[in-house]
Motif scaffolding. Structure first.
Motif, PDB file in Angstrom:
ATOM      1  N   VAL A  57      58.081  -8.065 -75.683  1.00  0.00           N
ATOM      2  CA  VAL A  57      58.665  -8.489 -74.412  1.00  0.00           C
ATOM      3  C   VAL A  57      58.334  -9.955 -74.125  1.00  0.00           C
ATOM      4  O   VAL A  57      58.165 -10.364 -72.979  1.00  0.00           O
ATOM      5  N   GLN A  96      68.444  -1.244 -76.943  1.00  0.00           N
ATOM      6  CA  GLN A  96      67.186  -1.133 -76.207  1.00  0.00           C
ATOM      7  C   GLN A  96      66.265  -2.295 -76.524  1.00  0.00           C
ATOM      8  O   GLN A  96      65.604  -2.844 -75.631  1.00  0.00           O
ATOM      9  N   ARG A  97      66.236  -2.703 -77.776  1.00  0.00           N
ATOM     10  CA  ARG A  97      65.384  -3.841 -78.133  1.00  0.00           C
ATOM     11  C   ARG A  97      65.867  -5.121 -77.474  1.00  0.00           C
ATOM     12  O   ARG A  97      65.058  -5.941 -77.006  1.00  0.00           O
ATOM     13  N   GLU A 100      64.669  -5.071 -73.989  1.00  0.00           N
ATOM     14  CA  GLU A 100      63.229  -5.323 -73.938  1.00  0.00           C
ATOM     15  C   GLU A 100      62.921  -6.801 -74.129  1.00  0.00           C
ATOM     16  O   GLU A 100      62.045  -7.360 -73.451  1.00  0.00           O
ATOM     17  N   ARG A 101      63.638  -7.459 -75.019  1.00  0.00           N
ATOM     18  CA  ARG A 101      63.409  -8.885 -75.227  1.00  0.00           C
ATOM     19  C   ARG A 101      63.891  -9.704 -74.032  1.00  0.00           C
ATOM     20  O   ARG A 101      63.277 -10.714 -73.670  1.00  0.00           O
ATOM     21  N   ASP A 103      63.672  -8.799 -71.066  1.00  0.00           N
ATOM     22  CA  ASP A 103      62.705  -8.603 -69.989  1.00  0.00           C
ATOM     23  C   ASP A 103      61.819  -9.837 -69.801  1.00  0.00           C
ATOM     24  O   ASP A 103      61.357 -10.122 -68.687  1.00  0.00           O
TER      25      ASP A 103
END
Length: 206
Positions: A57, A96-97, A100-101, A103
């Motif tokens: 993150v 999803q990744r 997350e990044r 974020d």
């Protein structure tokens, strides 16, 4: 408001299939980008699985992480399209990744104290041979809103095959009428909103 000002769109295609394999997520993203071009919005697509995007993150996880190059394109774009397949009723692990990044952008601010994604529009496209598109869109919209993106009216498009009869979107002979209509609405509303925000940004936060 200047309606002919240049805008940029970036589609992050979150298929699990590396290039050059055919991808339904890539196809629907290219169709939306085509609709956006009709509103004076230039655009390009990035197939995220082709890059070494590390889990985490932070804006840069180091050790060869290739997210910073993709992030630079996100920062340059006015409109972000997140395009994902449906797997077990959820967005792909790649999608999803990406979230997350992204974020990490909550900690990145401009000179006025606004998070780095403020003023950018986000839209979502979903394809799959199973149900789940509405939930996927809802989950992605919530995450993108938290990160600071603005969601346009009818800012999603999707296609699902008939239940229990698997079929890929990129195997269709033509774009279904309903999908074509939602692609058009998404593009029109996203381009309009991006121009509004470019002309009249959110107020400073400090």
């Amino acid at each position: 408001m200047t309606m002919n000002q240049a805008l940029k769109a970036l589609a992050l295609t979150c298929t699990l299939k590396p290039s050059p394999a055919p991808s339904s997520s890539d196809l629907i993203a290219s169709q939306v980008l085509g609709e956006l071009r009709g509103h004076g919005v230039g655009g390009e697509s990035v197939r995220v699985v082709d890059f070494d995007v590390r889990p985490g993150v932070e804006t840069d996880m180091g050790d060869g992480d290739q997210w910073p190059a993709i992030r630079a394109q996100v920062l340059e774009a006015d409109i972000l399209l997140l395009s994902t397949p449906t797997w077990l009723g959820h967005p792909s692990s790649i999608a999803q990744r990406v979230l997350e990044r992204l974020d990490a952008e909550l900690s990145e601010t401009d000179d006025e104290g606004r998070p780095s994604m403020y003023g950018k529009v986000a839209a979502v496209a979903v394809v799959g041979n199973e149900d789940g598109a509405h939930k996927i869109v809802a989950d992605c919209f919530q995450a993108l809103d938290d990160i600071g993106f603005t969601i346009p009216a009818q800012g999603c498009t999707y296609w699902n095959s008939e239940a229990m009869k698997p079929k890929d979107y990129n195997d269709l002979d033509e774009i279904p009428e309903a999908v074509a209509a939602t692609n058009k609405a998404l593009a029109a509303n996203a381009a309009h909103l991006a121009r509004v925000l470019k002309d009249d940004p959110y107020p400073p936060m400090k």
